[in-house]
Write a protein that holds these residues in place. Structure first.
Motif, PDB file in Angstrom:
ATOM      1  N   ARG A  40       0.803  -1.222   0.000  1.00 63.19           N
ATOM      2  CA  ARG A  40       0.000   0.000   0.000  1.00 63.19           C
ATOM      3  C   ARG A  40       0.839   1.277   0.000  1.00 63.19           C
ATOM      4  NH1 ARG A  40      -4.501  -0.024   4.249  1.00 63.19           N
ATOM      5  NH2 ARG A  40      -4.417  -2.202   4.811  1.00 63.19           N
ATOM      6  N   HIS A  41       2.178   1.129  -0.104  1.00 65.85           N
ATOM      7  CA  HIS A  41       2.990   2.344  -0.219  1.00 65.85           C
ATOM      8  C   HIS A  41       2.769   2.941  -1.615  1.00 65.85           C
ATOM      9  CE1 HIS A  41       6.041   0.597   2.960  1.00 65.85           C
ATOM     10  NE2 HIS A  41       4.842   0.841   3.462  1.00 65.85           N
ATOM     11  N   ALA A  42       3.158   4.223  -1.749  1.00 70.54           N
ATOM     12  CA  ALA A  42       2.870   4.928  -3.012  1.00 70.54           C
ATOM     13  C   ALA A  42       3.683   4.356  -4.181  1.00 70.54           C
ATOM     14  CB  ALA A  42       3.189   6.408  -2.846  1.00 70.54           C
ATOM     15  N   THR A  43       3.069   4.329  -5.342  1.00 73.39           N
ATOM     16  CA  THR A  43       3.775   3.929  -6.577  1.00 73.39           C
ATOM     17  C   THR A  43       4.761   5.043  -6.956  1.00 73.39           C
ATOM     18  OG1 THR A  43       1.870   2.675  -7.335  1.00 73.39           O
ATOM     19  CG2 THR A  43       3.423   3.373  -9.021  1.00 73.39           C
ATOM     20  N   PRO A  44       6.016   4.698  -7.281  1.00 77.50           N
ATOM     21  CA  PRO A  44       6.987   5.752  -7.603  1.00 77.50           C
ATOM     22  C   PRO A  44       6.611   6.531  -8.866  1.00 77.50           C
ATOM     23  CG  PRO A  44       8.019   3.555  -7.614  1.00 77.50           C
ATOM     24  CD  PRO A  44       6.584   3.349  -7.317  1.00 77.50           C
ATOM     25  N   GLN A  45       6.894   7.830  -8.816  1.00 76.82           N
ATOM     26  CA  GLN A  45       6.540   8.714  -9.933  1.00 76.82           C
ATOM     27  C   GLN A  45       7.189   8.266 -11.245  1.00 76.82           C
ATOM     28  OE1 GLN A  45       4.232  11.156  -9.571  1.00 76.82           O
ATOM     29  NE2 GLN A  45       4.353  11.387 -11.808  1.00 76.82           N
ATOM     30  N   LEU A  46       8.425   7.743 -11.140  1.00 72.17           N
ATOM     31  CA  LEU A  46       9.127   7.373 -12.386  1.00 72.17           C
ATOM     32  C   LEU A  46       8.390   6.248 -13.123  1.00 72.17           C
ATOM     33  CD1 LEU A  46      11.298   4.595 -12.196  1.00 72.17           C
ATOM     34  CD2 LEU A  46      12.011   6.028 -10.296  1.00 72.17           C
ATOM     35  N   VAL A  47       7.689   5.412 -12.387  1.00 72.95           N
ATOM     36  CA  VAL A  47       6.914   4.339 -13.027  1.00 72.95           C
ATOM     37  C   VAL A  47       5.666   4.939 -13.690  1.00 72.95           C
ATOM     38  CG1 VAL A  47       5.611   2.214 -12.622  1.00 72.95           C
ATOM     39  CG2 VAL A  47       7.770   2.603 -11.409  1.00 72.95           C
ATOM     40  N   LEU A  48       5.017   5.843 -12.963  1.00 71.39           N
ATOM     41  CA  LEU A  48       3.815   6.481 -13.523  1.00 71.39           C
ATOM     42  C   LEU A  48       4.176   7.258 -14.799  1.00 71.39           C
ATOM     43  CD1 LEU A  48       2.245   7.818 -10.193  1.00 71.39           C
ATOM     44  CD2 LEU A  48       1.636   5.743 -11.455  1.00 71.39           C
ATOM     45  N   ASP A  49       5.308   7.963 -14.750  1.00 69.01           N
ATOM     46  CA  ASP A  49       5.733   8.753 -15.921  1.00 69.01           C
ATOM     47  C   ASP A  49       6.029   7.838 -17.119  1.00 69.01           C
ATOM     48  OD1 ASP A  49       5.496  10.992 -14.387  1.00 69.01           O
ATOM     49  OD2 ASP A  49       7.653  11.250 -14.019  1.00 69.01           O
ATOM     50  N   ALA A  50       6.716   6.724 -16.834  1.00 77.92           N
ATOM     51  CA  ALA A  50       7.062   5.814 -17.939  1.00 77.92           C
ATOM     52  C   ALA A  50       5.799   5.202 -18.547  1.00 77.92           C
ATOM     53  CB  ALA A  50       8.000   4.722 -17.434  1.00 77.92           C
ATOM     54  N   LEU A  51       4.826   4.903 -17.707  1.00 68.80           N
ATOM     55  CA  LEU A  51       3.550   4.364 -18.212  1.00 68.80           C
ATOM     56  C   LEU A  51       2.876   5.397 -19.111  1.00 68.80           C
ATOM     57  CD1 LEU A  51       1.441   2.688 -15.354  1.00 68.80           C
ATOM     58  CD2 LEU A  51       2.027   1.669 -17.561  1.00 68.80           C
ATOM     59  N   ALA A  52       2.789   6.620 -18.588  1.00 60.52           N
ATOM     60  CA  ALA A  52       2.098   7.680 -19.334  1.00 60.52           C
ATOM     61  C   ALA A  52       2.812   7.984 -20.651  1.00 60.52           C
ATOM     62  CB  ALA A  52       2.012   8.943 -18.473  1.00 60.52           C
ATOM     63  N   GLY A  53       4.118   7.770 -20.674  1.00 61.85           N
ATOM     64  CA  GLY A  53       4.884   8.089 -21.886  1.00 61.85           C
ATOM     65  C   GLY A  53       4.881   6.973 -22.912  1.00 61.85           C
ATOM     66  N   ALA A  54       4.176   5.891 -22.630  1.00 64.01           N
ATOM     67  CA  ALA A  54       4.263   4.739 -23.544  1.00 64.01           C
ATOM     68  C   ALA A  54       2.899   4.363 -24.128  1.00 64.01           C
ATOM     69  CB  ALA A  54       4.879   3.546 -22.806  1.00 64.01           C
ATOM     70  N   THR A  55       1.987   5.328 -24.200  1.00 57.26           N
ATOM     71  CA  THR A  55       0.642   4.993 -24.692  1.00 57.26           C
ATOM     72  C   THR A  55       0.658   4.565 -26.162  1.00 57.26           C
ATOM     73  OG1 THR A  55       0.318   7.335 -25.043  1.00 57.26           O
ATOM     74  CG2 THR A  55      -0.691   6.419 -23.069  1.00 57.26           C
TER      75      THR A  55
END
Ligand SMILES: Cc1ncc(COP(=O)(O)O)c(C=O)c1O
Length: 398
Positions: A40-55
């Motif tokens: 339940r700890h926060a997902t790291p921003q770098l993972v969220l950014d990489a996801l968003a950048g790979a649509t």
């Protein structure tokens, strides 16, 4: 219908739901769950950014074998973490979290036509091993974790005729629910047995990055290198980003080891149709290439366990585990179901009865009389749960 389906056992949380069906939790307290082992700890921003950048990946079918860049990132991590050199082309395969892979692996490896095809599972265990064995047409053999060996299995107590029919052994290190890390001497023994009897080892290491001692947990690949098993013969390791990088919803992990077995596993997976989404692959590359977020995550668990363990050790028989995010405790009186039920009724805290995580075998259920507490919530909430458990035990025994 597949006649093996009825052999599947109810999942521990279904049993917990039934146990709690007639319980009214004390509404004076807000509910706290230490039941489910979901990060339940926060997902790291770098993972969220990489996801968003790979649509852009959404417009293509991803290959089951994974992208070369992902397989290289996984191999790089294995090299840094375990000092084991893998060929990313033949010795690594991406999987959609370790759960599906642990299940599918038995379907690939087991030859159910053999007499008494056997799959060895730890006991207590992660229930997927058992279901995977049963649906593959094998019989599970429950190898008890031994409290006198830091909850590791004593491979020497498993009889020769069992080894002779064993096709697959699931290892869980660090263990769920015990947190135990299998030591080198036990790996040596298991490799020796695998060489003698020819079984495959599936080593589930999804908790490897959450640990409480100085040295990181020994992994199967690392142990294989140490004994000179250079081609990782009969060994496949399962790892995951779910706990390491707090992305249980992303469904990302990989398997690594014996190229001969992974070739067959890839064949199975190609038909099964379980390629990892290209977006998830891109985010996984970012996660495997970064270690700073993993250290920060581990520090949060260390702080939490340092606060909670001494509080609970005052009233329950438990100690700091080697690794993973569970406390595995004996309960006073030995009635794990009664403990969980009454704790919910009086203090609105959910814990999981240990007997639900194990099977009765060789005369006893090694989870009975114990509870598993998942310290996944933030520290303040876990400390509050610990305070209530202390009050509950003191109240019950006064
Ligand atoms: C021992 C063990 N193995 C594997 C898994 C599956 O994790 P995932 O599929 O998220 O990688 C879990 C999940 O809780 C687990 O406890």
């Amino acid at each position: 219908m597949n006649p093996l389906l009825p052999s599947l056992q109810p999942y521990p949380f279904e049993r917990l739901k039934q146990l709690f069906a007639s319980v009214t939790p004390n509404a004076a307290y807000r509910p706290i769950s230490l039941g489910i082992g979901e990060p339940r700890h926060a997902t790291p921003q770098l993972v969220l950014d990489a996801l968003a950048g790979a649509t852009n990946e959404l417009s293509m079918y991803p290959p089951t074998v994974g992208s070369p860049v992902l397989r290289r990132a996984c191999a790089g991590w294995v090299e840094r973490r375990y000092r084991a050199s893998l060929d990313p082309v033949t010795q690594i395969l991406p999987v959609n979290g370790s759960r599906e892979a642990l299940f599918a692996f038995a379907q690939t490896v087991v030859d159910a036509r053999a007499a008494k095809a056997t799959v060895i599972c730890p006991n207590p265990f992660y229930q997927i091993y058992e279901g995977a064995a049963l649906l593959a047409g094998a019989q599970p053999y429950y190898a008890p974790s031994d409290p006198s060996r830091n909850y590791n299995i004593n491979w020497d107590v498993i009889p020769g005729p069992v080894w002779a029919t064993t096709q697959l052994v699931y290892v869980c290190s660090p263990g769920n629910p015990t947190g135990a890390v299998m030591p080198m001497t036990d790996w040596e023994k298991l490799f020796e047995l695998s060489t003698r009897y020819g079984f495959v080892i599936a080593s589930d290491e999804c908790y490897s990055e959450i640990y409480f001692r100085d040295d990181p947990p020994l992994g199967g690949l690392e142990a294989a290198v140490k004994v000179g098993l250079a081609d990782f013969r009969n060994l496949v390791v399962f790892t995951s980003l779910s706990k390491r990088s707090n992305v249980p919803g992303m469904r990302s992990g990989f398997v690594a080891g014996d190229a001969r077995i992974l070739k067959q596993f890839l064949l199975y997976r190609t038909y099964h149709g379980c390629a990892m989404s290209g977006m998830v692959q891109a985010a996984s590359v970012a996660a495997w290439n970064d270690e700073a977020h993993v250290v920060a995550n581990r520090d949060l668990y260390r702080e939490k366990f340092a606060a909670v363990t001494p509080m609970l050790a005052e009233v329950l028989d438990l100690r700091l585990p080697d690794a993973a995010f569970y406390l595995w405790a004996s309960v006073p009186g030995g009635d794990d179901e009664g403990f969980a039920r009454d704790l919910l009724a009086q203090y609105n805290v959910t814990v999981l009865p240990g007997s639900y995580l194990a099977r009765r075998a060789h005369g006893h259920n090694p989870g009975a009389g114990r509870i598993r507490m998942a310290l996944v919530a933030e520290t303040a909430e876990c400390v509050e749960a610990a305070r209530r458990i202390v009050a509950f035990v003191k109240g019950a025994t006064s």
